[in-house]
Design a protein around this motif. Sequence first.
Motif, short mmCIF file in Angstrom:
data_model
loop_
_atom_site.label_atom_id
_atom_site.label_comp_id
_atom_site.label_asym_id
_atom_site.label_seq_id
_atom_site.Cartn_x
_atom_site.Cartn_y
_atom_site.Cartn_z
N CYS A 1 -42.24 27.55 -10.17
CA CYS A 1 -41.93 28.91 -9.71
C CYS A 1 -43.06 29.89 -10.03
CB CYS A 1 -40.64 29.41 -10.34
SG CYS A 1 -39.20 28.45 -9.86
N TYR B 1 -43.95 35.07 -9.36
CA TYR B 1 -42.87 34.24 -9.89
C TYR B 1 -41.73 34.24 -8.88
CZ TYR B 1 -40.13 31.73 -13.28
OH TYR B 1 -39.41 30.75 -13.91
N ILE C 1 -37.93 33.72 -8.12
CA ILE C 1 -36.63 33.74 -8.79
C ILE C 1 -35.66 33.00 -7.89
CG2 ILE C 1 -34.87 35.21 -9.84
CD1 ILE C 1 -37.69 35.70 -11.00
N GLU D 1 -38.35 37.26 -16.90
CA GLU D 1 -37.10 36.80 -17.48
C GLU D 1 -35.95 37.75 -17.15
OE1 GLU D 1 -36.52 33.77 -19.02
OE2 GLU D 1 -38.54 33.48 -18.22
N LYS E 1 -34.93 36.95 -13.67
CA LYS E 1 -34.18 35.69 -13.62
C LYS E 1 -32.75 35.89 -14.11
CE LYS E 1 -36.51 32.52 -15.85
NZ LYS E 1 -37.23 31.33 -16.31
N LYS F 1 -30.61 37.99 -11.44
CA LYS F 1 -30.78 37.62 -10.03
C LYS F 1 -29.51 37.90 -9.22
CE LYS F 1 -31.15 33.61 -7.12
NZ LYS F 1 -30.09 32.67 -6.97
#
Length: 168
Positions: A16, A27, A29, A95, A98, A101
């Motif tokens: 990712c 990145y 997600i 983070e 993530k 999300k």
Amino acid sequence: QMELEALRSIYEGDVCFRELSPVSFQYRIGESGDPKAFLIEISWPETYPQTAPVISMDAFFNNTISSAIKRSILDKLMVEVEANLGTAMTYTLFEYAKDNKEVFMENQPVNTVTSVSNSIATGTPDVPASKKKDKKEQLSKTQKRKLADKTDNKGELPRGWNWVDVIK
């Protein structure tokens, strides 16, 4: 420099994460097949981390996401940036995205119709695909004969054809 080394070691082998340059990172997600997946791009300006990094969602991967949802995600990430100003925050932002999300993408419709709108815009008719019929499975002569031997004259299997003989 230390944050760059930390990011490389943390995300080593992560499909990712992508380092576009020593000051620019992407990145993804979510999984690549997930309709609610999105891509975040973070670039560091010269005065980073004292100033906020540039966060972008303009990647082609995000074309299915509505602009209102992109704006909402960026606004929520900017709140997180303000809280972490003066510290290395790229990992924290990835983070945070993530972890949240589902909250970010709760108003994103799952059924995307971008391909239909593109074909309408270009004016290409979709006639050949609609005329295509599903082919039936073709049986060989021996398969047909075995099937006919098992069934009666109406094409139904006899009563008890799949029973197990308990006494034997």
